[in-house]
Design a protein around this motif. Sequence first.
Motif, mmCIF file in Angstrom:
data_model
loop_
_atom_site.group_PDB
_atom_site.id
_atom_site.type_symbol
_atom_site.label_atom_id
_atom_site.label_comp_id
_atom_site.label_asym_id
_atom_site.label_seq_id
_atom_site.Cartn_x
_atom_site.Cartn_y
_atom_site.Cartn_z
ATOM 1 N N UNK A 193 2.991 5.988 -2.764
ATOM 2 C CA UNK A 193 4.176 6.732 -3.222
ATOM 3 C C UNK A 193 4.061 6.998 -4.715
ATOM 4 N N UNK A 194 3.653 5.974 -5.467
ATOM 5 C CA UNK A 194 3.506 6.157 -6.910
ATOM 6 C C UNK A 194 2.398 7.163 -7.226
ATOM 7 N N UNK A 195 1.320 7.134 -6.476
ATOM 8 C CA UNK A 195 0.210 8.064 -6.713
ATOM 9 C C UNK A 195 0.568 9.504 -6.343
ATOM 10 N N UNK B 114 0.842 -1.202 0.000
ATOM 11 C CA UNK B 114 0.000 0.000 0.000
ATOM 12 C C UNK B 114 0.876 1.251 0.000
ATOM 13 N N UNK B 115 1.948 1.243 0.788
ATOM 14 C CA UNK B 115 2.856 2.398 0.825
ATOM 15 C C UNK B 115 3.457 2.651 -0.558
ATOM 16 N N UNK C 256 3.921 10.813 -5.257
ATOM 17 C CA UNK C 256 5.286 11.342 -5.374
ATOM 18 C C UNK C 256 5.831 11.218 -6.785
ATOM 19 N N UNK C 257 5.636 10.069 -7.426
ATOM 20 C CA UNK C 257 6.128 9.891 -8.782
ATOM 21 C C UNK C 257 6.243 8.425 -9.144
ATOM 22 N N UNK C 258 6.738 8.167 -10.339
ATOM 23 C CA UNK C 258 6.833 6.808 -10.855
ATOM 24 C C UNK C 258 7.904 6.017 -10.110
ATOM 25 N N UNK C 259 7.505 4.875 -9.569
ATOM 26 C CA UNK C 259 8.452 3.971 -8.915
ATOM 27 C C UNK C 259 9.197 3.236 -10.022
ATOM 28 N N UNK C 260 10.520 3.444 -10.085
ATOM 29 C CA UNK C 260 11.296 2.830 -11.169
ATOM 30 C C UNK C 260 12.048 1.577 -10.726
ATOM 31 N N UNK C 261 12.201 1.389 -9.422
ATOM 32 C CA UNK C 261 12.758 0.122 -8.933
ATOM 33 C C UNK C 261 12.295 -0.103 -7.500
ATOM 34 N N UNK C 262 12.095 -1.378 -7.174
ATOM 35 C CA UNK C 262 11.649 -1.789 -5.852
ATOM 36 C C UNK C 262 12.411 -3.046 -5.480
ATOM 37 N N UNK C 263 12.999 -3.043 -4.291
ATOM 38 C CA UNK C 263 13.757 -4.207 -3.830
ATOM 39 C C UNK C 263 12.815 -5.330 -3.410
ATOM 40 N N UNK C 264 13.418 -6.459 -3.132
ATOM 41 C CA UNK C 264 12.700 -7.541 -2.450
ATOM 42 C C UNK C 264 12.346 -7.049 -1.053
ATOM 43 N N UNK C 265 11.489 -7.790 -0.369
ATOM 44 C CA UNK C 265 11.141 -7.473 1.014
ATOM 45 C C UNK C 265 12.026 -8.329 1.919
ATOM 46 N N UNK D 9 9.648 -5.950 8.269
ATOM 47 C CA UNK D 9 9.751 -6.216 6.849
ATOM 48 C C UNK D 9 10.215 -4.896 6.246
ATOM 49 N N UNK D 10 11.363 -4.934 5.552
ATOM 50 C CA UNK D 10 11.969 -3.722 4.998
ATOM 51 C C UNK D 10 12.141 -3.833 3.494
ATOM 52 N N UNK D 11 12.155 -2.686 2.836
ATOM 53 C CA UNK D 11 12.385 -2.603 1.395
ATOM 54 C C UNK D 11 12.969 -1.234 1.083
ATOM 55 N N UNK D 12 13.451 -1.093 -0.138
ATOM 56 C CA UNK D 12 13.894 0.207 -0.651
ATOM 57 C C UNK D 12 13.321 0.369 -2.044
ATOM 58 N N UNK D 13 13.103 1.613 -2.420
ATOM 59 C CA UNK D 13 12.641 1.876 -3.778
ATOM 60 C C UNK D 13 13.249 3.164 -4.290
ATOM 61 N N UNK D 14 13.202 3.286 -5.608
ATOM 62 C CA UNK D 14 13.633 4.514 -6.282
ATOM 63 C C UNK D 14 12.423 5.060 -7.019
ATOM 64 N N UNK D 15 12.208 6.361 -6.895
ATOM 65 C CA UNK D 15 11.081 7.014 -7.534
ATOM 66 C C UNK D 15 11.579 8.243 -8.290
ATOM 67 N N UNK D 16 11.052 8.441 -9.488
ATOM 68 C CA UNK D 16 11.303 9.663 -10.263
ATOM 69 C C UNK D 16 10.260 10.685 -9.832
#
Length: 158
Positions: free
Chosen positions: A26-28, A21-22, A30-39, A54-61
């Motif tokens: 974020x995509x709605x 959901x987060x 902040x911007x386009x999620x261009x990469x998302x890690x595993x959890x 449960x942790x993850x990282x992502x990159x957003x434009x």
Amino acid sequence: MSKVYLGLGTNLGDKEQNLRIAVQKIEEQIGKVISLSAFYVTAPWGFTSDNSFLNAALCVDTALSPLEVLQKTQGIECDLGRIHKSVNGTYSDRVIDIDLLLYDDLVLSAQSPSGAELNLPHPLMAKRDFVMRPLAEIAPDLIHPVLRKTMKKILSDL
């Protein structure tokens, strides 16, 4: 457009759903999620809890400024039920935590109109395996703007 790296964490409720959901919000907002890690399942850091994270990282434009990204992430945390932020290094269980790790190669210390501190790059990221493992997965060759090391190297030094 700027590339922003965010760290996500949750240790309450349906953790996988909290992260999904987060990411959607974020995509709605902040911007386009261009990469998302595993959890990644990780132990609590900085406090004791029976609940693993449960942790993850992502990159957003994004076209948003760093303070606008901070405002949006704090709003998303609130929408998902996070009531208390960590204060003075006192951590606790949380439904969601979204940390602004890197914003392009910007080095910044600022305060939002709401009084929230924003320090870029995130001052504790290089000390936290639960941040560096997912970040190194999606951006192994990205260079930390202060440490001048790749994410892969920072992770291997932990």
